[in-house]
Scaffold this motif. Structure first.
Motif, PDB file in Angstrom:
ATOM      1  N   UNK A 161       0.830  -1.204   0.000  1.00  0.00           N
ATOM      2  CA  UNK A 161       0.000   0.000   0.000  1.00  0.00           C
ATOM      3  C   UNK A 161       0.867   1.257   0.000  1.00  0.00           C
ATOM      4  N   UNK A 162       1.934   1.205   0.774  1.00  0.00           N
ATOM      5  CA  UNK A 162       2.809   2.363   0.875  1.00  0.00           C
ATOM      6  C   UNK A 162       3.590   2.654  -0.386  1.00  0.00           C
ATOM      7  N   UNK A 163       3.640   1.694  -1.299  1.00  0.00           N
ATOM      8  CA  UNK A 163       4.450   1.846  -2.509  1.00  0.00           C
ATOM      9  C   UNK A 163       3.637   2.258  -3.730  1.00  0.00           C
ATOM     10  N   UNK A 164       2.336   2.446  -3.561  1.00  0.00           N
ATOM     11  CA  UNK A 164       1.500   2.814  -4.707  1.00  0.00           C
ATOM     12  C   UNK A 164       1.831   4.239  -5.146  1.00  0.00           C
ATOM     13  N   UNK A 165       2.242   4.429  -6.394  1.00  0.00           N
ATOM     14  CA  UNK A 165       2.768   5.734  -6.816  1.00  0.00           C
ATOM     15  C   UNK A 165       1.718   6.823  -7.002  1.00  0.00           C
ATOM     16  N   UNK A 166       0.438   6.437  -7.158  1.00  0.00           N
ATOM     17  CA  UNK A 166      -0.594   7.437  -7.441  1.00  0.00           C
ATOM     18  C   UNK A 166      -1.639   7.548  -6.322  1.00  0.00           C
ATOM     19  N   UNK A 167      -1.415   6.872  -5.213  1.00  0.00           N
ATOM     20  CA  UNK A 167      -2.400   6.850  -4.136  1.00  0.00           C
ATOM     21  C   UNK A 167      -2.579   8.242  -3.529  1.00  0.00           C
ATOM     22  N   UNK A 168      -3.839   8.701  -3.462  1.00  0.00           N
ATOM     23  CA  UNK A 168      -4.129  10.007  -2.864  1.00  0.00           C
ATOM     24  C   UNK A 168      -5.076   9.892  -1.671  1.00  0.00           C
ATOM     25  N   UNK A 169      -5.768   8.763  -1.546  1.00  0.00           N
ATOM     26  CA  UNK A 169      -6.728   8.622  -0.448  1.00  0.00           C
ATOM     27  C   UNK A 169      -6.732   7.187   0.057  1.00  0.00           C
ATOM     28  N   UNK A 170      -6.529   7.031   1.360  1.00  0.00           N
ATOM     29  CA  UNK A 170      -6.494   5.711   1.989  1.00  0.00           C
ATOM     30  C   UNK A 170      -7.312   5.749   3.266  1.00  0.00           C
ATOM     31  N   UNK A 171      -8.297   4.860   3.371  1.00  0.00           N
ATOM     32  CA  UNK A 171      -9.121   4.764   4.570  1.00  0.00           C
ATOM     33  C   UNK A 171      -9.058   3.338   5.095  1.00  0.00           C
ATOM     34  N   UNK A 172      -8.445   3.167   6.260  1.00  0.00           N
ATOM     35  CA  UNK A 172      -8.356   1.838   6.868  1.00  0.00           C
ATOM     36  C   UNK A 172      -8.820   1.863   8.323  1.00  0.00           C
ATOM     37  N   UNK A 173      -9.520   2.923   8.725  1.00  0.00           N
ATOM     38  CA  UNK A 173      -9.941   3.053  10.113  1.00  0.00           C
ATOM     39  C   UNK A 173     -10.947   1.963  10.499  1.00  0.00           C
ATOM     40  N   UNK A 174     -11.056   1.741  11.811  1.00  0.00           N
ATOM     41  CA  UNK A 174     -12.034   0.804  12.367  1.00  0.00           C
ATOM     42  C   UNK A 174     -11.821  -0.623  11.870  1.00  0.00           C
ATOM     43  N   UNK A 175     -10.566  -1.070  11.979  1.00  0.00           N
ATOM     44  CA  UNK A 175     -10.203  -2.456  11.753  1.00  0.00           C
ATOM     45  C   UNK A 175      -9.403  -2.939  12.955  1.00  0.00           C
ATOM     46  N   UNK A 176      -8.617  -3.977  12.755  1.00  0.00           N
ATOM     47  CA  UNK A 176      -7.755  -4.488  13.822  1.00  0.00           C
ATOM     48  C   UNK A 176      -6.315  -4.621  13.327  1.00  0.00           C
ATOM     49  N   UNK A 177      -5.932  -3.704  12.430  1.00  0.00           N
ATOM     50  CA  UNK A 177      -4.546  -3.692  11.975  1.00  0.00           C
ATOM     51  C   UNK A 177      -3.619  -3.422  13.159  1.00  0.00           C
ATOM     52  N   UNK A 178      -2.442  -4.023  13.120  1.00  0.00           N
ATOM     53  CA  UNK A 178      -1.485  -3.867  14.218  1.00  0.00           C
ATOM     54  C   UNK A 178      -0.090  -3.620  13.643  1.00  0.00           C
ATOM     55  N   UNK A 179       0.847  -3.334  14.545  1.00  0.00           N
ATOM     56  CA  UNK A 179       2.221  -3.106  14.118  1.00  0.00           C
ATOM     57  C   UNK A 179       2.465  -1.655  13.738  1.00  0.00           C
ATOM     58  N   UNK A 180       3.566  -1.436  13.054  1.00  0.00           N
ATOM     59  CA  UNK A 180       3.978  -0.084  12.689  1.00  0.00           C
ATOM     60  C   UNK A 180       3.321   0.353  11.378  1.00  0.00           C
ATOM     61  N   UNK A 181       3.194   1.653  11.244  1.00  0.00           N
ATOM     62  CA  UNK A 181       2.663   2.234  10.011  1.00  0.00           C
ATOM     63  C   UNK A 181       3.787   2.256   8.978  1.00  0.00           C
ATOM     64  N   UNK A 182       3.577   1.681   7.804  1.00  0.00           N
ATOM     65  CA  UNK A 182       4.654   1.669   6.806  1.00  0.00           C
ATOM     66  C   UNK A 182       4.917   3.061   6.243  1.00  0.00           C
ATOM     67  N   UNK A 183       6.075   3.219   5.659  1.00  0.00           N
ATOM     68  CA  UNK A 183       6.372   4.466   4.956  1.00  0.00           C
ATOM     69  C   UNK A 183       5.560   4.513   3.670  1.00  0.00           C
ATOM     70  N   UNK A 184       5.072   5.695   3.331  1.00  0.00           N
ATOM     71  CA  UNK A 184       4.266   5.852   2.131  1.00  0.00           C
ATOM     72  C   UNK A 184       5.027   6.657   1.092  1.00  0.00           C
ATOM     73  N   UNK A 185       4.908   6.198  -0.145  1.00  0.00           N
ATOM     74  CA  UNK A 185       5.613   6.831  -1.259  1.00  0.00           C
ATOM     75  C   UNK A 185       5.077   8.226  -1.537  1.00  0.00           C
TER      76      UNK A 185
END
Length: 212
Positions: A161-185
């Motif tokens: 997800x962090x490597x997508x070159x054209x990403x402008x909007x990301x919504x992942x709230x209200x899940x159970x993701x864990x760990x560190x937030x990756x770097x985004x391109x």
């Protein structure tokens, strides 16, 4: 005279009913196959074999077409569940946006990463669960918007997800993701991460945005 002949042909073409411009038969069959694998598909009653999916005047519910090409499939809030038949979606060559927001799909995320030409993928508000493989989005390099919020996803945020070159909007709230937030391109990414189990600092490229 030849000019007049061409003019008359052009004029007659404009008078043809819009139904003469339709989607390929194979794509029509694929849409019907997609519907067949849904349950509670009453909202798609317009999807009938003997009808024209989109002809300029009418269209099947949820379809957006351009010159006989299905470019957007928006099935938001239709009470759907069952199986998303990715083989059928893959036959819709012009598809650029796919939404099943606010339905009742569950289980692992489908293999929608096979749809490498998508610009927008909206899966929010379902009951998808489990981990998303780190490479899942690697080939979806045209994606601009990804909504995964309000599901039951676990594990790390996929690195791809962090490597997508054209990403402008990301919504992942209200899940159970864990760990560190990756770097985004992408800089200035509009990103919503709240109500997960994430740890660590917000990466620099996201530092201008709130977690919500």
């Amino acid at each position: 005279m030849p000019f007049l002949h061409l003019y008359m042909l052009s004029f007659l073409f404009l008078l043809l009913p819009p139904s003469t411009i339709s989607i390929p038969e194979r794509e029509l069959e694929s849409l019907l196959l997609l519907k067949k694998h849904f349950t509670n598909a009453g909202a798609l009653r317009s999807w009938m074999p003997c009808s024209v999916p989109c002809n300029g005047r009418t269209h099947w519910t949820g379809l957006l077409c351009y010159n006989g090409i299905v470019v957007d499939l928006n099935l938001k809030g239709m009470g759907l569940s069952g199986n998303i038949k990715v083989d059928a979606l893959a036959e819709i060559k012009g598809l650029r946006s796919f939404s099943v927001v606010n339905n009742s799909f569950q289980g692992d995320i489908p293999e929608l990463n096979r749809l490498v030409e998508l610009r927008a993928l909206y899966l929010s508000g379902n009951q998808f669960s489990g981990e998303i493989p780190p490479y899942y989005f690697s080939e979806m390099v045209s994606l601009k918007k990804v909504w995964l919020s309000d599901n039951k996803f676990t594990g790390s945020i996929p690195l791809s997800l962090g490597q997508l070159p054209h990403l402008v909007e990301l919504r992942i709230e209200n899940n159970q993701f864990s760990g560190h937030i990756p770097a985004f391109y992408r800089p200035n990414l509009n990103c919503s991460l709240s109500n997960n189990k994430l740890m660590g600092d917000i990466p620099f490229r996201l530092s201008k945005f709130n977690e919500s």
